[in-house]
Motif scaffolding. Structure first.
Motif, PDB file in Angstrom:
ATOM      1  N   VAL A  63       5.251 -12.425   0.646  1.00 33.73           N
ATOM      2  CA  VAL A  63       3.718 -12.371   0.268  1.00 33.73           C
ATOM      3  C   VAL A  63       3.677 -11.475  -0.684  1.00 33.73           C
ATOM      4  O   VAL A  63       4.263 -10.310  -0.721  1.00 33.73           O
ATOM      5  CB  VAL A  63       2.740 -11.929   1.618  1.00 33.73           C
ATOM      6  CG1 VAL A  63       1.553 -11.694   1.305  1.00 33.73           C
ATOM      7  CG2 VAL A  63       3.080 -12.985   2.671  1.00 33.73           C
ATOM      8  N   GLN A  64       2.828 -11.708  -1.641  1.00 33.32           N
ATOM      9  CA  GLN A  64       2.469 -10.551  -2.866  1.00 33.32           C
ATOM     10  C   GLN A  64       1.457 -10.153  -2.439  1.00 33.32           C
ATOM     11  O   GLN A  64       0.230 -10.512  -2.387  1.00 33.32           O
ATOM     12  CB  GLN A  64       2.159 -11.671  -4.177  1.00 33.32           C
ATOM     13  CG  GLN A  64       3.374 -12.319  -4.719  1.00 33.32           C
ATOM     14  CD  GLN A  64       4.495 -11.447  -4.978  1.00 33.32           C
ATOM     15  OE1 GLN A  64       4.518 -10.403  -5.792  1.00 33.32           O
ATOM     16  NE2 GLN A  64       5.765 -12.092  -4.956  1.00 33.32           N
ATOM     17  N   LEU A  65       1.329  -8.526  -2.493  1.00 30.52           N
ATOM     18  CA  LEU A  65       0.545  -7.452  -2.099  1.00 30.52           C
ATOM     19  C   LEU A  65       0.229  -6.642  -3.276  1.00 30.52           C
ATOM     20  O   LEU A  65       1.029  -5.851  -3.527  1.00 30.52           O
ATOM     21  CB  LEU A  65       0.659  -6.903  -0.987  1.00 30.52           C
ATOM     22  CG  LEU A  65      -0.474  -6.045  -0.213  1.00 30.52           C
ATOM     23  CD1 LEU A  65      -1.701  -6.714   0.059  1.00 30.52           C
ATOM     24  CD2 LEU A  65       0.016  -5.463   0.892  1.00 30.52           C
ATOM     25  N   ALA A  66      -0.798  -6.747  -4.081  1.00 27.57           N
ATOM     26  CA  ALA A  66      -1.073  -5.976  -5.146  1.00 27.57           C
ATOM     27  C   ALA A  66       0.104  -6.238  -6.113  1.00 27.57           C
ATOM     28  O   ALA A  66       0.629  -5.275  -6.676  1.00 27.57           O
ATOM     29  CB  ALA A  66      -1.059  -4.556  -4.897  1.00 27.57           C
ATOM     30  N   LYS A 123       3.134  -7.042  -5.699  1.00 30.04           N
ATOM     31  CA  LYS A 123       4.390  -6.655  -5.107  1.00 30.04           C
ATOM     32  C   LYS A 123       4.761  -7.453  -3.951  1.00 30.04           C
ATOM     33  O   LYS A 123       4.110  -7.579  -2.903  1.00 30.04           O
ATOM     34  CB  LYS A 123       4.247  -5.012  -4.677  1.00 30.04           C
ATOM     35  CG  LYS A 123       3.896  -4.003  -5.802  1.00 30.04           C
ATOM     36  CD  LYS A 123       3.866  -2.769  -5.442  1.00 30.04           C
ATOM     37  CE  LYS A 123       3.371  -1.753  -6.621  1.00 30.04           C
ATOM     38  NZ  LYS A 123       3.442  -0.380  -6.253  1.00 30.04           N
ATOM     39  N   MET A 172       6.467  -8.490  -0.350  1.00 26.33           N
ATOM     40  CA  MET A 172       6.844  -7.801   0.805  1.00 26.33           C
ATOM     41  C   MET A 172       6.912  -8.814   1.907  1.00 26.33           C
ATOM     42  O   MET A 172       6.364 -10.227   1.674  1.00 26.33           O
ATOM     43  CB  MET A 172       5.482  -6.904   1.330  1.00 26.33           C
ATOM     44  CG  MET A 172       4.219  -7.348   1.100  1.00 26.33           C
ATOM     45  SD  MET A 172       3.649  -8.552   2.651  1.00 26.33           S
ATOM     46  CE  MET A 172       3.284  -7.341   3.970  1.00 26.33           C
ATOM     47  N   PRO A 218       4.611  -2.987   5.932  1.00 24.20           N
ATOM     48  CA  PRO A 218       5.430  -4.011   5.697  1.00 24.20           C
ATOM     49  C   PRO A 218       6.814  -3.603   4.907  1.00 24.20           C
ATOM     50  O   PRO A 218       6.884  -2.536   4.584  1.00 24.20           O
ATOM     51  CB  PRO A 218       4.437  -4.805   4.634  1.00 24.20           C
ATOM     52  CG  PRO A 218       3.840  -3.767   3.798  1.00 24.20           C
ATOM     53  CD  PRO A 218       3.358  -2.611   4.980  1.00 24.20           C
ATOM     54  N   TRP A 257       8.915  -3.841   1.981  1.00 23.34           N
ATOM     55  CA  TRP A 257       8.624  -4.123   0.346  1.00 23.34           C
ATOM     56  C   TRP A 257      10.041  -4.592  -0.054  1.00 23.34           C
ATOM     57  O   TRP A 257      11.092  -4.091   0.115  1.00 23.34           O
ATOM     58  CB  TRP A 257       8.231  -2.908  -0.453  1.00 23.34           C
ATOM     59  CG  TRP A 257       6.940  -2.433   0.187  1.00 23.34           C
ATOM     60  CD1 TRP A 257       6.667  -1.369   1.193  1.00 23.34           C
ATOM     61  CD2 TRP A 257       5.504  -3.063  -0.369  1.00 23.34           C
ATOM     62  NE1 TRP A 257       5.037  -1.387   1.226  1.00 23.34           N
ATOM     63  CE2 TRP A 257       4.674  -2.116   0.594  1.00 23.34           C
ATOM     64  CE3 TRP A 257       5.143  -4.111  -0.949  1.00 23.34           C
ATOM     65  CZ2 TRP A 257       3.315  -2.625   0.296  1.00 23.34           C
ATOM     66  CZ3 TRP A 257       3.948  -4.382  -1.244  1.00 23.34           C
ATOM     67  CH2 TRP A 257       2.962  -3.661  -0.593  1.00 23.34           C
TER      68      TRP A 257
END
Length: 218
Positions: A150-153, A155, A157, A194, A196
């Motif tokens: 999953v892309q969070l901001a 980034k 993770m 999470p 990363w």
């Protein structure tokens, strides 16, 4: 709560059936369940409170190490298992597998715990008296290609999940119980952080019980 290392016991009247588990991400990829390190010797164990709980077993995970390589994710943890029942649990068999949290995780959890045969990631069978418990060292692995990233901001993770399936003999019946866990970094104000993928993995790590939506709503 005290725990002991669970020892091996030979069982002649049952045979573990080899089976391949199917990973959910990407499109289902068959693989064998990861190996489990052998239990050590048995130290003395204090009593655990028996009965009075809905769950027949107290199951906890203590993640110790987590590493991400170019090919796979490896988690080393300790499984803590306590018998809450008023009677003994005989011929206890424990099986674990890992995947990453994804939109289909509840369906995969239900399928895993409903399987009629055990795979090759099974801990050697043992007996567990009422109000007693033990600990088992476990090493799980998951191919990196099977991660649900999953892309969070902006980034990348992911969140590891561990399914634990317990089956045991109670009288003439074979019973089963399952529990699912999320793994992440601790120190997030009571929430798990999470894992990363754009930086070195650093602990400490923690596990929290996960309840599928259907079970939580029941």
């Amino acid at each position: 709560m005290g725990y002991r290392q669970l020892g091996r016991r030979t069982v002649e009247d049952e045979e573990v059936v080899q089976q391949e588990a199917v990973l959910p991400q990407p499109a289902p990829v068959p693989r064998k369940l990861p190996g489990i390190s052998p239990p050590a010797e048995k130290p003395a164990v204090p009593s655990l409170p028996a009965g009075g709980r809905e769950d027949p077993f107290d199951i906890r995970l203590r993640p110790q190490r987590l590493s991400v390589t170019t090919d796979e994710v490896i988690i080393e943890l300790e499984l803590l298992l306590g018998n809450r029942q008023l009677g003994p649990a005989e011929n206890v068999r424990v099986q674990l597998t890992m995947l990453s949290a994804n939109p289909e995780q509840d369906r995969h959890s239900a399928a895993y715990h409903a399987a009629t045969v055990l795979g090759d990631g099974v801990v050697p069978p043992f007996d567990l008296a009422s109000a007693s418990g033990g600990r088992i060292p476990v090493r799980l692995s998951l191919p990196r290609r099977a991660l649900h990233v999953v892309q969070l901001a902006a980034k990348p993770m992911f969140v590891p999940m561990v399914f634990v399936d317990v089956r045991w003999r109670s009288g003439i019946s074979i019973r089963r119980f399952g529990a699912d866990f999320l793994i992440g970094t601790s120190g997030q104000g009571g929430k798990l952080g999470p894992i990363w993928l754009d930086r070195p993995v650093a602990g400490p790590f923690a596990a929290t019980r996960y309840f599928p939506k259907a079970a939580a709503a029941a």
